[in-house]
Motif scaffolding. Structure first.
Motif, PDB file in Angstrom:
ATOM      1  N   MET A 203       9.689  33.224  -0.711  1.00 17.54           N
ATOM      2  CA  MET A 203       9.601  34.045   0.505  1.00 17.54           C
ATOM      3  C   MET A 203      10.916  34.809   0.631  1.00 17.54           C
ATOM      4  O   MET A 203      11.960  34.198   0.898  1.00 17.54           O
ATOM      5  N   PRO A 204      10.911  36.147   0.425  1.00 21.70           N
ATOM      6  CA  PRO A 204      12.176  36.882   0.509  1.00 21.70           C
ATOM      7  C   PRO A 204      12.833  36.704   1.870  1.00 21.70           C
ATOM      8  O   PRO A 204      12.147  36.633   2.888  1.00 21.70           O
ATOM      9  N   VAL A 205      14.159  36.634   1.862  1.00 19.86           N
ATOM     10  CA  VAL A 205      14.904  36.456   3.115  1.00 19.86           C
ATOM     11  C   VAL A 205      15.185  37.845   3.689  1.00 19.86           C
ATOM     12  O   VAL A 205      16.054  38.569   3.194  1.00 19.86           O
ATOM     13  N   LEU A 206      14.419  38.234   4.699  1.00 19.92           N
ATOM     14  CA  LEU A 206      14.552  39.591   5.241  1.00 19.92           C
ATOM     15  C   LEU A 206      14.753  39.607   6.761  1.00 19.92           C
ATOM     16  O   LEU A 206      15.465  40.457   7.278  1.00 19.92           O
ATOM     17  N   PHE A 207      14.078  38.693   7.448  1.00 22.31           N
ATOM     18  CA  PHE A 207      14.114  38.713   8.917  1.00 22.31           C
ATOM     19  C   PHE A 207      14.470  37.324   9.440  1.00 22.31           C
ATOM     20  O   PHE A 207      13.784  36.349   9.114  1.00 22.31           O
ATOM     21  N   LYS A 208      15.511  37.233  10.264  1.00 20.83           N
ATOM     22  CA  LYS A 208      15.994  35.919  10.724  1.00 20.83           C
ATOM     23  C   LYS A 208      14.900  35.134  11.461  1.00 20.83           C
ATOM     24  O   LYS A 208      14.630  33.979  11.134  1.00 20.83           O
ATOM     25  N   ASP A 209      14.256  35.782  12.436  1.00 27.07           N
ATOM     26  CA  ASP A 209      13.297  35.031  13.257  1.00 27.07           C
ATOM     27  C   ASP A 209      12.128  34.522  12.417  1.00 27.07           C
ATOM     28  O   ASP A 209      11.682  33.382  12.563  1.00 27.07           O
ATOM     29  N   GLY A 210      11.641  35.404  11.531  1.00 18.98           N
ATOM     30  CA  GLY A 210      10.514  35.023  10.670  1.00 18.98           C
ATOM     31  C   GLY A 210      10.896  33.861   9.773  1.00 18.98           C
ATOM     32  O   GLY A 210      10.112  32.930   9.570  1.00 18.98           O
ATOM     33  N   LEU A 211      12.089  33.912   9.244  1.00 17.74           N
ATOM     34  CA  LEU A 211      12.577  32.853   8.347  1.00 17.74           C
ATOM     35  C   LEU A 211      12.608  31.508   9.073  1.00 17.74           C
ATOM     36  O   LEU A 211      12.104  30.495   8.571  1.00 17.74           O
ATOM     37  N   LYS A 232      26.410  33.914  10.080  1.00 14.25           N
ATOM     38  CA  LYS A 232      27.294  35.093   9.980  1.00 14.25           C
ATOM     39  C   LYS A 232      26.607  36.376  10.414  1.00 14.25           C
ATOM     40  O   LYS A 232      27.202  37.225  11.060  1.00 14.25           O
ATOM     41  N   TYR A 233      25.348  36.550   9.998  1.00  7.17           N
ATOM     42  CA  TYR A 233      24.713  37.862  10.184  1.00  7.17           C
ATOM     43  C   TYR A 233      23.490  37.832  11.112  1.00  7.17           C
ATOM     44  O   TYR A 233      22.793  38.832  11.231  1.00  7.17           O
ATOM     45  N   ASP A 239      22.667  43.794   8.430  1.00 11.66           N
ATOM     46  CA  ASP A 239      23.555  42.955   7.601  1.00 11.66           C
ATOM     47  C   ASP A 239      22.817  41.695   7.139  1.00 11.66           C
ATOM     48  O   ASP A 239      23.009  41.219   6.019  1.00 11.66           O
ATOM     49  N   PHE A 240      21.964  41.163   8.025  1.00 19.78           N
ATOM     50  CA  PHE A 240      21.201  39.966   7.652  1.00 19.78           C
ATOM     51  C   PHE A 240      20.300  40.280   6.452  1.00 19.78           C
ATOM     52  O   PHE A 240      20.251  39.535   5.475  1.00 19.78           O
ATOM     53  N   LYS A 241      19.636  41.420   6.533  1.00 21.00           N
ATOM     54  CA  LYS A 241      18.714  41.800   5.457  1.00 21.00           C
ATOM     55  C   LYS A 241      19.471  42.005   4.136  1.00 21.00           C
ATOM     56  O   LYS A 241      19.022  41.578   3.079  1.00 21.00           O
ATOM     57  N   LYS A 242      20.623  42.643   4.236  1.00 19.19           N
ATOM     58  CA  LYS A 242      21.426  42.902   3.022  1.00 19.19           C
ATOM     59  C   LYS A 242      21.816  41.562   2.356  1.00 19.19           C
ATOM     60  O   LYS A 242      21.612  41.368   1.163  1.00 19.19           O
ATOM     61  N   ASN A 269       3.207  42.040   2.672  1.00 23.78           N
ATOM     62  CA  ASN A 269       2.638  43.405   2.675  1.00 23.78           C
ATOM     63  C   ASN A 269       3.696  44.491   2.825  1.00 23.78           C
ATOM     64  O   ASN A 269       3.396  45.598   3.246  1.00 23.78           O
ATOM     65  N   LYS A 270       4.947  44.158   2.461  1.00 20.08           N
ATOM     66  CA  LYS A 270       6.008  45.166   2.565  1.00 20.08           C
ATOM     67  C   LYS A 270       6.458  45.494   1.142  1.00 20.08           C
ATOM     68  O   LYS A 270       6.568  44.592   0.319  1.00 20.08           O
ATOM     69  N   TYR A 271       6.685  46.750   0.864  1.00 20.75           N
ATOM     70  CA  TYR A 271       7.125  47.032  -0.500  1.00 20.75           C
ATOM     71  C   TYR A 271       8.528  47.603  -0.606  1.00 20.75           C
ATOM     72  O   TYR A 271       9.186  47.430  -1.620  1.00 20.75           O
ATOM     73  N   LYS A 272       9.022  48.264   0.450  1.00 22.31           N
ATOM     74  CA  LYS A 272      10.331  48.935   0.280  1.00 22.31           C
ATOM     75  C   LYS A 272      11.441  47.907   0.030  1.00 22.31           C
ATOM     76  O   LYS A 272      12.195  48.027  -0.928  1.00 22.31           O
ATOM     77  N   ASP A 273      11.520  46.893   0.898  1.00 23.91           N
ATOM     78  CA  ASP A 273      12.554  45.867   0.719  1.00 23.91           C
ATOM     79  C   ASP A 273      12.339  45.102  -0.579  1.00 23.91           C
ATOM     80  O   ASP A 273      13.278  44.769  -1.298  1.00 23.91           O
ATOM     81  N   LEU A 274      11.061  44.861  -0.856  1.00 23.94           N
ATOM     82  CA  LEU A 274      10.730  44.090  -2.048  1.00 23.94           C
ATOM     83  C   LEU A 274      11.101  44.857  -3.314  1.00 23.94           C
ATOM     84  O   LEU A 274      11.663  44.293  -4.260  1.00 23.94           O
ATOM     85  N   ALA A 275      10.806  46.170  -3.315  1.00 27.13           N
ATOM     86  CA  ALA A 275      11.135  47.001  -4.480  1.00 27.13           C
ATOM     87  C   ALA A 275      12.643  46.967  -4.719  1.00 27.13           C
ATOM     88  O   ALA A 275      13.099  46.880  -5.858  1.00 27.13           O
ATOM     89  N   GLU A 276      13.410  46.988  -3.629  1.00 22.69           N
ATOM     90  CA  GLU A 276      14.869  46.946  -3.775  1.00 22.69           C
ATOM     91  C   GLU A 276      15.303  45.616  -4.401  1.00 22.69           C
ATOM     92  O   GLU A 276      16.128  45.599  -5.306  1.00 22.69           O
TER      93      GLU A 276
END
Ligand code: FAD
Length: 287
Positions: A203-211, A232-233, A239-242, A269-276
């Motif tokens: 599960m990619p780490v992208l959103f604090k609340d979702g995580l 920290k972020y 910054d959290f997403k980065k 269902n997200k591709y932009k963050d995933l592609a990165e």
């Protein structure tokens, strides 16, 4: 193509998507699938609502996955299902050309004591699919940190062995940010005679609340290096997403270096963050 055949040849790389709600358009998902397909995943899986809600959209999603030229796996949950219904529904997927089924019990709705159907657990559903559709490749869920309602890790693993004995050809894990915990789980599987490949779900780490929501609701731990990122972020989503993307790449490499059988990325269902993430990781070429 059967995932079991792919697993004999290579470490697989795949994505999971979920179908849009009945009243929502398919287009955003179609766009995501087109983008994900550029990474040439070995397959893309589509989740299934517990109780079979929204099955029409699940089928549409499976077709859309095939339309972008990728191999597909449907998930299937047996909550509330009779044997006949399960046979009919899985038969419909088979007719569409779906060769792979992730056979699940599904989460019990609030207040339910059991599935209120013929199959009380995934192991019996697996035996049924194996009997009726011997050509279908069956995957099953596993939980490196234990399923949240399992009485013990040992009991949970004994049930995994029963899924294997009944016809599961591979396992796929629940999210697990603690690779050491996974290593211990792998040792226990070995001892219990579980020999089929295990694909690790990331599960990619992208959103604090979702995580936090996902880890807590599934009984999964947050290791200290991930807790540091939250500390920290946590107040700055960018910054959290980065930091989360860097964490996800490191985690993927940690697992790959352990010689796992496959990586399955929960795409949300997200591709932009995933592609990165995938481009920066370099594991699939750059697109
Ligand atoms: P089971 O294998 O039946 O296990 C459930 C619990 O019962 C466990 O505690 C287990 O130890 C115990 N148990 C198992 N067999 C027996 C037995 N014979 N006797 C007594 N106890 C037993 N949910 C969805 O709704 N849709 C999806 O698309 C979906 N996809 C998923 C994909 C993956 C990779 C994973 C890991 C989970 C997924 N889930 C999905 C969530 C899943 O449905 C839940 O975790 C559910 O609570 C358990 O499903 P299971 O197939 O592992 O159940």
């Amino acid at each position: 193509m059967k995932i079991s055949e792919l697993l004999k040849k290579q470490m697989t790389f795949s994505f999971e998507v979920f179908p849009p709600k009945k009243d929502k358009p398919m287009e955003p998902l179609t766009e995501t699938l087109n983008e994900l397909a550029r990474f040439k995943p070995d397959y893309i899986s589509c989740t299934y609502g517990a109780g079979g809600t929204n099955v029409g959209r699940s089928k549409e999603t499976c077709k859309a996955i095939m339309d972008v030229g990728r191999n597909v796996m449907t998930h299937f949950t047996c909550i509330g299902s009779s044997r006949e219904e399960a046979t009919k529904k899985i038969g419909e997927y088979k007719e569409m050309g779906v060769d792979n089924v992730m056979a699940l019990r599904g989460d019990l709705p609030e207040g339910w004591k059991d599935t209120q159907g013929y199959f009380l657990h995934a192991d019996r559903l697996i035996a049924h699919i194996k009997d009726k559709f011997p050509d279908i490749c069956i995957g099953a869920a596993c939980y490196p940190e234990k399923h949240i309602s399992a009485v013990s890790k040992e009991a949970d693993i004994a049930h995994l062995r029963s899924k294997q004995d009944n016809g599961a050809e591979f396992f796929m894990t629940q999210l697990c940010y603690d690779a050491q915990e996974y290593e211990r789980f792998r040792e226990k599987l070995k001892k219990a005679g579980v020999t089929v490949p295990v694909i690790v779900g990331i599960m990619p780490v992208l959103f604090k609340d979702g995580l936090i929501r996902m880890t807590l609701s599934n009984g999964c731990s947050i290791p200290s290096d991930l807790a540091d990122i939250i500390g920290k972020y946590g107040d700055d989503p960018d910054d959290f997403k980065k930091a989360g993307k860097e964490y996800t790449i490191k985690l993927m490499y940690k697992y790959m270096n352990m010689g796992i059988d496959g990586i399955h990325i929960y795409s949300l269902n997200k591709y932009k963050d995933l592609a990165e993430i995938i481009n920066d990781s370099g594991i699939r070429g750059v697109f």
